[in-house]
Motif scaffolding. Sequence first.
Motif, short mmCIF file in Angstrom:
data_model
loop_
_atom_site.label_atom_id
_atom_site.label_comp_id
_atom_site.label_asym_id
_atom_site.label_seq_id
_atom_site.Cartn_x
_atom_site.Cartn_y
_atom_site.Cartn_z
N VAL A 120 5.41 -12.03 -6.35
CA VAL A 120 5.54 -11.17 -7.23
C VAL A 120 6.97 -11.23 -7.63
O VAL A 120 7.83 -11.33 -6.89
N VAL A 121 7.35 -11.01 -8.87
CA VAL A 121 8.71 -10.73 -9.40
C VAL A 121 8.97 -9.32 -9.89
O VAL A 121 8.31 -8.85 -10.84
N PRO A 143 3.08 -5.87 0.10
CA PRO A 143 2.62 -4.48 0.21
C PRO A 143 1.73 -4.03 -0.81
O PRO A 143 2.00 -4.21 -1.85
N LEU A 144 0.68 -3.27 -0.25
CA LEU A 144 -0.36 -2.79 -1.33
C LEU A 144 -0.39 -1.39 -1.25
O LEU A 144 -0.17 -0.66 -0.36
N THR A 145 -0.84 -0.75 -2.52
CA THR A 145 -1.15 0.48 -2.70
C THR A 145 -2.33 0.76 -2.15
O THR A 145 -3.37 -0.03 -1.76
N GLY A 146 -2.99 1.93 -2.13
CA GLY A 146 -4.18 2.65 -1.43
C GLY A 146 -5.45 1.91 -2.37
O GLY A 146 -6.38 1.79 -1.92
N ASN A 147 -4.97 1.68 -3.55
CA ASN A 147 -6.10 1.08 -4.62
C ASN A 147 -6.00 -0.37 -4.58
O ASN A 147 -6.61 -1.23 -5.60
N GLN A 161 7.01 -0.46 -5.61
CA GLN A 161 8.23 0.44 -5.22
C GLN A 161 8.40 0.09 -3.58
O GLN A 161 9.62 0.22 -3.20
N ALA A 162 7.58 -0.55 -2.89
CA ALA A 162 7.95 -1.06 -1.60
C ALA A 162 8.68 -2.36 -1.40
O ALA A 162 9.23 -2.67 -0.18
N LEU A 163 9.11 -3.16 -2.72
CA LEU A 163 9.60 -4.22 -2.25
C LEU A 163 11.01 -4.06 -2.71
O LEU A 163 11.45 -3.82 -3.65
#
Length: 195
Positions: free
Chosen positions: A22-23, A75-79, A85-87
């Motif tokens: 991810v960038v 990191p992944l969101t609930g979906n 945001q967690a990066l």
Amino acid sequence: MDRPHRRLEAALLQHPDIRAAVVVAQGEPRGAKRLVAFVVPQDRQKAPDDVREFLTAKLPAYMVPSVHLELGELPLTGNGKVDRQALVVPEDVVGDAPAFVASRTPVEKAIAEMWSGMLGVERVGVHDNFFALGGDSLMAMRAVLQMRKALSLEIPIRVLFDNPTLADVALVLEDRLLAELEGMSDEEAQTLLSD
């Protein structure tokens, strides 16, 4: 996410030792930004150490991230989407920057001052890359316009894209200045030098 980020992520995923990538653009909303690549290696025991070289062979210099960080997993969101945001980039990470070497010539000093003010960095060394410091294509156009004005010299925008380090840009500009001086009469050169 915009197309350059997708293109960069696609290039990262072509690396045989990278499983996910991810960038993100990090920086102030209206200030200089730098590209940061978060990569998940195929094998945690064998992290890729040639990411920058790999990308440099595939992409223009301004698209190569100044920092790449390795993660065990994204990191992944609930979906199930990547949680951007967690990066977070630790504050002590400065990127793949070469050792600092101060400007040596008047042209290098002038360019360093311009880049420092424009990119919001404290100091710019001769081996620093405009794009790795946070420059983008819009800032590159502004930088070229400032250099044209400061040096009274016609400078194509390609100069900065083809020569992204301060030393390389300065060398091209110094060569152009010398060529211009050689085409002048002695009186014109004296007038220019006395200004």
